[in-house]
Motif scaffolding. Structure first.
Motif, PDB file in Angstrom:
ATOM      1  N   GLN A   1      -2.162  72.148  49.262  1.00 48.30           N
ATOM      2  CA  GLN A   1      -1.933  72.694  48.071  1.00 48.30           C
ATOM      3  C   GLN A   1      -1.265  71.499  47.020  1.00 48.30           C
ATOM      4  O   GLN A   1      -0.441  70.798  47.802  1.00 48.30           O
ATOM      5  CB  GLN A   1      -1.377  74.145  47.865  1.00 48.30           C
ATOM      6  N   ASP A   2      -1.500  71.176  46.002  1.00 47.12           N
ATOM      7  CA  ASP A   2      -1.044  70.050  45.183  1.00 47.12           C
ATOM      8  C   ASP A   2      -0.912  68.853  45.980  1.00 47.12           C
ATOM      9  O   ASP A   2       0.289  68.115  45.769  1.00 47.12           O
ATOM     10  CB  ASP A   2       0.467  70.642  44.689  1.00 47.12           C
ATOM     11  N   TYR A   3      -1.662  68.578  46.705  1.00 42.27           N
ATOM     12  CA  TYR A   3      -1.781  67.248  47.471  1.00 42.27           C
ATOM     13  C   TYR A   3      -1.538  66.069  46.825  1.00 42.27           C
ATOM     14  O   TYR A   3      -0.681  65.109  47.301  1.00 42.27           O
ATOM     15  CB  TYR A   3      -2.893  67.042  48.248  1.00 42.27           C
ATOM     16  N   TYR A   4      -1.891  65.836  45.620  1.00 44.69           N
ATOM     17  CA  TYR A   4      -1.849  64.659  44.836  1.00 44.69           C
ATOM     18  C   TYR A   4      -0.060  64.470  44.397  1.00 44.69           C
ATOM     19  O   TYR A   4       0.344  63.551  44.274  1.00 44.69           O
ATOM     20  CB  TYR A   4      -2.635  64.645  43.522  1.00 44.69           C
ATOM     21  N   LYS A   5       0.318  65.863  44.316  1.00 44.35           N
ATOM     22  CA  LYS A   5       2.023  65.698  44.050  1.00 44.35           C
ATOM     23  C   LYS A   5       2.758  65.434  45.320  1.00 44.35           C
ATOM     24  O   LYS A   5       3.733  64.709  45.373  1.00 44.35           O
ATOM     25  CB  LYS A   5       2.440  66.977  43.365  1.00 44.35           C
ATOM     26  N   LYS A   6       2.382  66.027  46.446  1.00 40.14           N
ATOM     27  CA  LYS A   6       3.064  65.840  47.653  1.00 40.14           C
ATOM     28  C   LYS A   6       2.782  64.521  48.305  1.00 40.14           C
ATOM     29  O   LYS A   6       3.684  64.218  48.960  1.00 40.14           O
ATOM     30  CB  LYS A   6       2.725  67.040  48.633  1.00 40.14           C
ATOM     31  N   ASN A   7       1.723  64.067  48.351  1.00 40.48           N
ATOM     32  CA  ASN A   7       1.303  62.972  48.977  1.00 40.48           C
ATOM     33  C   ASN A   7       0.850  61.898  48.089  1.00 40.48           C
ATOM     34  O   ASN A   7      -0.513  61.451  48.128  1.00 40.48           O
ATOM     35  CB  ASN A   7       0.551  62.963  50.284  1.00 40.48           C
ATOM     36  N   PRO A   8       1.452  61.168  47.004  1.00 40.53           N
ATOM     37  CA  PRO A   8       0.808  60.668  45.928  1.00 40.53           C
ATOM     38  C   PRO A   8       0.270  59.205  46.526  1.00 40.53           C
ATOM     39  O   PRO A   8      -0.980  58.929  45.958  1.00 40.53           O
ATOM     40  CB  PRO A   8       1.772  60.476  44.844  1.00 40.53           C
ATOM     41  N   GLY A   9       0.855  58.645  47.244  1.00 43.92           N
ATOM     42  CA  GLY A   9       0.198  57.363  48.044  1.00 43.92           C
ATOM     43  C   GLY A   9      -1.002  57.637  48.833  1.00 43.92           C
ATOM     44  O   GLY A   9      -1.867  56.943  48.390  1.00 43.92           O
ATOM     45  N   HIS A  10      -0.922  58.582  49.686  1.00 45.09           N
ATOM     46  CA  HIS A  10      -1.983  58.796  50.454  1.00 45.09           C
ATOM     47  C   HIS A  10      -3.227  59.349  49.215  1.00 45.09           C
ATOM     48  O   HIS A  10      -4.449  58.797  49.586  1.00 45.09           O
ATOM     49  CB  HIS A  10      -1.883  59.848  51.590  1.00 45.09           C
ATOM     50  N   TYR A  11      -2.899  60.279  48.475  1.00 41.72           N
ATOM     51  CA  TYR A  11      -3.903  60.554  47.524  1.00 41.72           C
ATOM     52  C   TYR A  11      -4.623  59.369  46.587  1.00 41.72           C
ATOM     53  O   TYR A  11      -5.858  59.679  46.501  1.00 41.72           O
ATOM     54  CB  TYR A  11      -3.245  61.502  46.615  1.00 41.72           C
ATOM     55  N   GLN A  12      -3.875  58.464  46.252  1.00 42.48           N
ATOM     56  CA  GLN A  12      -4.419  57.474  45.282  1.00 42.48           C
ATOM     57  C   GLN A  12      -5.286  56.527  46.405  1.00 42.48           C
ATOM     58  O   GLN A  12      -6.400  56.247  46.064  1.00 42.48           O
ATOM     59  CB  GLN A  12      -3.286  56.585  44.843  1.00 42.48           C
ATOM     60  N   ARG A  13      -4.726  56.418  47.699  1.00 44.65           N
ATOM     61  CA  ARG A  13      -5.698  55.359  48.566  1.00 44.65           C
ATOM     62  C   ARG A  13      -6.936  56.253  48.912  1.00 44.65           C
ATOM     63  O   ARG A  13      -8.135  55.821  49.044  1.00 44.65           O
ATOM     64  CB  ARG A  13      -5.002  55.167  49.785  1.00 44.65           C
ATOM     65  N   TYR A  14      -7.063  57.464  49.134  1.00 40.15           N
ATOM     66  CA  TYR A  14      -8.150  58.367  49.476  1.00 40.15           C
ATOM     67  C   TYR A  14      -9.122  58.452  48.289  1.00 40.15           C
ATOM     68  O   TYR A  14     -10.168  58.011  48.497  1.00 40.15           O
ATOM     69  CB  TYR A  14      -7.586  59.690  50.056  1.00 40.15           C
ATOM     70  N   SER A  15      -8.830  58.665  47.131  1.00 33.03           N
ATOM     71  CA  SER A  15      -9.705  58.842  46.033  1.00 33.03           C
ATOM     72  C   SER A  15     -10.305  57.647  45.617  1.00 33.03           C
ATOM     73  O   SER A  15     -11.323  57.488  45.234  1.00 33.03           O
ATOM     74  CB  SER A  15      -8.962  59.380  44.894  1.00 33.03           C
ATOM     75  N   ARG A  16      -9.444  56.295  45.656  1.00 27.63           N
ATOM     76  CA  ARG A  16     -10.063  55.020  45.677  1.00 27.63           C
ATOM     77  C   ARG A  16     -11.106  54.771  46.646  1.00 27.63           C
ATOM     78  O   ARG A  16     -12.081  54.228  46.548  1.00 27.63           O
ATOM     79  CB  ARG A  16      -9.047  54.204  45.379  1.00 27.63           C
ATOM     80  N   GLY A  17     -10.474  54.905  47.817  1.00 27.44           N
ATOM     81  CA  GLY A  17     -11.014  54.454  49.129  1.00 27.44           C
ATOM     82  C   GLY A  17     -12.614  55.064  49.092  1.00 27.44           C
ATOM     83  O   GLY A  17     -13.504  54.639  49.908  1.00 27.44           O
ATOM     84  N   SER A  18     -12.670  56.463  48.829  1.00 30.34           N
ATOM     85  CA  SER A  18     -13.719  57.209  48.930  1.00 30.34           C
ATOM     86  C   SER A  18     -14.697  56.806  48.108  1.00 30.34           C
ATOM     87  O   SER A  18     -16.062  56.835  48.347  1.00 30.34           O
ATOM     88  CB  SER A  18     -13.440  58.843  48.745  1.00 30.34           C
ATOM     89  N   GLY A  19     -14.497  55.961  46.914  1.00 28.13           N
ATOM     90  CA  GLY A  19     -15.539  55.634  46.119  1.00 28.13           C
ATOM     91  C   GLY A  19     -15.523  56.647  44.793  1.00 28.13           C
ATOM     92  O   GLY A  19     -16.252  56.257  43.753  1.00 28.13           O
TER      93      GLY A  19
END
Length: 181
Positions: free
Chosen positions: A149-167
């Motif tokens: 839940q609210d992963y982008y708030k709890k783990n902003p660094g990983h969220y950014q890497r994932y959303s960019r890295g996934s394409g």
């Protein structure tokens, strides 16, 4: 009318649910965005079970929204701008049934609006391939585990890497500009 009576539900599968929360969460009139699982045959599945591709469930978000502030049509427009609606096998580097795109309608009006929206998108010329996103009746929705839940708030660094890295980010920017990042 109480606040909970004002809100209606919308449910969208768009690949990884982590990436589907933030765009909706930041809009006016949105009461909540919950990551979870829906569409399958296993009651209250776990993330591991859904990833095994044996439950029939999709990763999805369920949105409680105030239609007088943010109508369903706007939710649909925002939804299309978060996904590759032409990919029948998943989203970006997440493959399999649980990552496919689906609009789950809660009533006949949502179904009609979703079908009209899909038809307009298909005729828009934005995509060269046909729209593969399905429109299905809503089924039981099971909230995902708390750490999702609210992963982008709890783990902003990983969220950014994932959303960019996934394409996903590059695809969205290529088709819609950078207004979603």
């Amino acid at each position: 009318m109480s606040e909970t009576e004002m809100y209606q539900k919308a449910t969208f599968a768009g690949g990884c649910f982590w990436c589907m929360v933030k765009p909706f969460d930041e809009q006016p009139g949105i009461g909540s965005v919950t990551s979870g699982y829906t569409g399958g045959h296993v009651p209250n599945p776990s993330y591991k079970e859904v990833c095994s591709e044996t439950t029939g469930h999709y990763e999805a978000v369920q949105i409680e929204y105030d239609p007088s502030v943010f109508p369903y049509e706007k939710l649909l427009e925002l939804y299309w701008q978060q996904i590759d609606p032409t990919d029948p096998g998943g989203q970006f580097f997440d493959r399999g049934q649980s990552y496919k795109t689906v609009i789950f309608y809660h009533d006949e009006e949502q179904k009609r609006l979703a079908e009209e929206s899909k038809d307009r998108l298909g005729k828009s010329g934005i995509f060269s391939k046909p729209i593969a996103t399905e429109i299905l009746p809503a089924k039981e929705f099971y909230p995902a585990e708390e750490y999702h839940q609210d992963y982008y708030k709890k783990n902003p660094g990983h969220y950014q890497r994932y959303s960019r890295g996934s394409g996903r980010v590059a695809f969205i920017e290529n088709h819609w500009g950078d207004k979603n990042e």
